[in-house]
Design an enzyme around this catalytic site. Structure first.
Site, PDB file in Angstrom:
ATOM      1  N   LYS A  79      -8.545  -5.126   7.691  1.00 35.60           N
ATOM      2  CA  LYS A  79      -9.837  -4.433   7.823  1.00 35.60           C
ATOM      3  C   LYS A  79     -11.000  -5.432   7.909  1.00 35.60           C
ATOM      4  O   LYS A  79     -11.925  -5.253   8.704  1.00 35.60           O
ATOM      5  CB  LYS A  79     -10.043  -3.440   6.679  1.00 35.60           C
TER       6      LYS A  79
ATOM      7  N   TYR B   7      -3.671  -4.675   4.020  1.00 32.12           N
ATOM      8  CA  TYR B   7      -4.586  -3.645   4.511  1.00 32.12           C
ATOM      9  C   TYR B   7      -6.017  -4.190   4.554  1.00 32.12           C
ATOM     10  O   TYR B   7      -6.710  -4.096   5.578  1.00 32.12           O
ATOM     11  CB  TYR B   7      -4.502  -2.428   3.590  1.00 32.12           C
TER      12      TYR B   7
ATOM     13  N   GLY C  27      -2.828  11.874  12.772  1.00 27.67           N
ATOM     14  CA  GLY C  27      -2.839  11.319  11.417  1.00 27.67           C
ATOM     15  C   GLY C  27      -3.832  12.006  10.490  1.00 27.67           C
ATOM     16  O   GLY C  27      -4.402  13.054  10.821  1.00 27.67           O
TER      17      GLY C  27
END
Ligand code: SER
Length: 317
Positions: A146, A142, A11
């Protein structure tokens, strides 16, 4: 000697971090990948690789045992904008995956690095020089994964003694592996268009400031935090780190120093713009500086010169 498993090795961060770890350490630095994202070229040839889907705890455990892994870099994630279109998958990878990693680390005594992000902050967080310890109330999947990941990682350290550490990355800029589906990606795309001689259509509005960092500094941070003296760490999951803060006008102006006829216009994407506005303008990274001597190297101008030179060579321009 260190034996490291990098999950998500092909990635945006993993493709460079794996090679950097192989330069620094003599042990097994295993590139963990998923089907369809197999390592190629130098990444494939310079060390071992293994099929490691983070949602498959057996694959993680078997690879950790086979290569006698002592440190796991858990880089699997969907970035902010794409996570909004696939929130269930983002949770499965971000939280289900992290849980799998932490459980294997607990059983097999591994240290774990899981990147956090400026995405942990939200609309109620102080925007300028955002403190280390402050309100974290994101409204994106997201950000939710996190923040939850930071809490779960600290839980595993306090409850089970798993050596978990992390930094909150800002937008990361690199000429190697392009990001996909992030809010800060415009600051990578702009360099590609400038070098190709194209006009850049910017999805983020003028005046929207976000923290950014050149990839060499990010790699350095990810390695340095795992090497830090644990007795100095008052925080673990996760440290604010910062290098530069700019809006689209400032980065475009900096590019024009070297490509004077570079043109940019705006076509603001409402989803990315709303996410960008909910994130800080700049972070205060005093704790990282005090607890493990964090210090970035690249300024915006140094990054621009390097990005333009490297992309010109890569794109034959
Ligand atoms: N670069 C990430 C994103 O834009 C933030 O950590 O999603």
């Amino acid at each position: 000697m260190k034996n490291v498993l990098v999950i998500g090795a092909t990635g945006q961060i993993g493709s460079e971090l794996t090679l950097e770890l192989r330069k620094r350490y003599s042990g097994n630095i295993v590139a963990g990948y998923i089907p369809g994202a197999e390592p190629q070229g130098e990444l494939l040839e310079s060390g071992p690789s293994a099929l490691v889907d983070i949602t498959n705890d057996q694959q993680i455990a078997e690879t950790v045992s086979k290569y006698n892994i002592d440190t796991i870099y858990n880089l699997a994630a969907l970035l902010s904008a794409v996570a909004e279109s696939k929130p269930q998958l983002a949770w499965k990878i971000g939280m289900g995956g992290l849980f799998n990693v932490l459980e294997v680390a607990r059983e097999k005594n591994c240290a774990v690095f899981t990147p956090s992000s400026i995405g942990v902050f939200g609309n109620n967080t102080p925007k300028d020089k955002t403190p280390q310890d402050t309100i974290r109330n994101p409204r994106t999947m997201y950000g939710v994964t996190k923040v939850s990941g930071e809490l779960l990682s600290d839980y595993y350290f306090i409850r089970f003694g798993v050596d978990t550490r992390s930094v909150r990355f800002p937008g990361l800029i690199s000429y190697v592996t392009p990001p996909g589906g992030g809010t800060t990606d415009y600051a990578v795309d702009i360099y590609y268009e400038a070098v190709k001689g194209n006009k850049f259509v910017c999805p983020i509005a003028a005046g929207t400031f976000m923290d950014m960092m050149y990839m060499p500094d990010a790699l350095h941070a990810a390695i340095q935090i795992m090497e830090a003296d644990p007795t100095r760490l008052k925080h673990r999951n996760s440290f604010n780190i910062a290098a530069m803060s700019f809006d689209p006008e400032i980065i475009a102006g900096n590019i024009r120093k070297y490509i004077p006829d570079f043109k940019m216009e705006y076509d603001v994407d409402p989803l990315r713009q709303a996410i960008a506005e909910s994130w800080p303008n700049s972070l205060d990274d005093t704790c990282a500086r005090e607890e493990w001597d964090w210090e970035p190297h690249y300024t915006l101008d140094m990054m621009t010169q390097d990005m333009l030179a490297k992309l010109k060579a890569r794109l034959n321009k």
